[in-house]
Motif scaffolding. Sequence first.
Motif, mmCIF file in Angstrom:
data_model
loop_
_atom_site.group_PDB
_atom_site.id
_atom_site.type_symbol
_atom_site.label_atom_id
_atom_site.label_comp_id
_atom_site.label_asym_id
_atom_site.label_seq_id
_atom_site.Cartn_x
_atom_site.Cartn_y
_atom_site.Cartn_z
ATOM 1 N N SER A 7 51.800 2.763 51.468
ATOM 2 C CA SER A 7 52.143 1.661 50.562
ATOM 3 C C SER A 7 51.479 1.860 49.199
ATOM 4 O O SER A 7 50.494 2.585 49.057
ATOM 5 N N ASN A 8 52.049 1.228 48.237
ATOM 6 C CA ASN A 8 51.572 1.350 46.858
ATOM 7 C C ASN A 8 51.639 -0.033 46.214
ATOM 8 O O ASN A 8 52.598 -0.368 45.536
ATOM 9 N N TRP A 9 50.607 -0.817 46.483
ATOM 10 C CA TRP A 9 50.591 -2.198 45.994
ATOM 11 C C TRP A 9 50.198 -2.229 44.526
ATOM 12 O O TRP A 9 49.177 -1.656 44.145
ATOM 13 N N ASP B 99 49.583 -4.794 41.191
ATOM 14 C CA ASP B 99 49.360 -6.156 40.694
ATOM 15 C C ASP B 99 50.378 -6.409 39.573
ATOM 16 O O ASP B 99 50.393 -5.694 38.566
ATOM 17 N N LYS C 50 52.568 -9.483 48.480
ATOM 18 C CA LYS C 50 51.378 -10.133 49.048
ATOM 19 C C LYS C 50 50.617 -10.805 47.912
ATOM 20 O O LYS C 50 50.702 -10.388 46.749
ATOM 21 N N PHE D 187 50.974 -9.097 44.291
ATOM 22 C CA PHE D 187 51.121 -7.644 44.409
ATOM 23 C C PHE D 187 52.482 -7.308 45.024
ATOM 24 O O PHE D 187 52.924 -7.977 45.959
ATOM 25 N N ASP E 56 54.644 -4.041 46.805
ATOM 26 C CA ASP E 56 54.577 -2.683 47.349
ATOM 27 C C ASP E 56 55.793 -1.917 46.842
ATOM 28 O O ASP E 56 56.906 -2.134 47.301
#
Length: 106
Positions: free
Chosen positions: A2-4, A6, A92, A99, A101
């Motif tokens: 995953s690549n969350w 902001d 999330k 954030f 993903d």
Amino acid sequence: MSNWIDVAAEADLFEGAGIAVTPLNLDIAVFKVDDGVFAINNECSHGNAKLCDGFVEGNFVECPFHQAMFDVRDGSIACGPATEPAKAWPVKIENGRVFLDVSANG
Ligand code: FES
């Protein structure tokens, strides 16, 4: 993996309309609705309209151009004329920040 990323403050969100965010130059609309915070592609799958400008009612956003309706929870179509769902992005909330993903890019 995953690549969350902001993308916004939770306080930037409001009910009744989406906000546009552009992580990695993607064009994504984030919505705060009764069921939570959700993100789908901002550009309507039917034309060159921005869903962040659409009218939000319940868990649905209505495209401002031809009134297709998308479920913001999963991007599915609730009403045409659009025939392709909008891509949905995982969301999330942590420490008041939103954030996305974006690892599912493509
Ligand atoms: Fe969105 Fe036509 S551009 S329904």
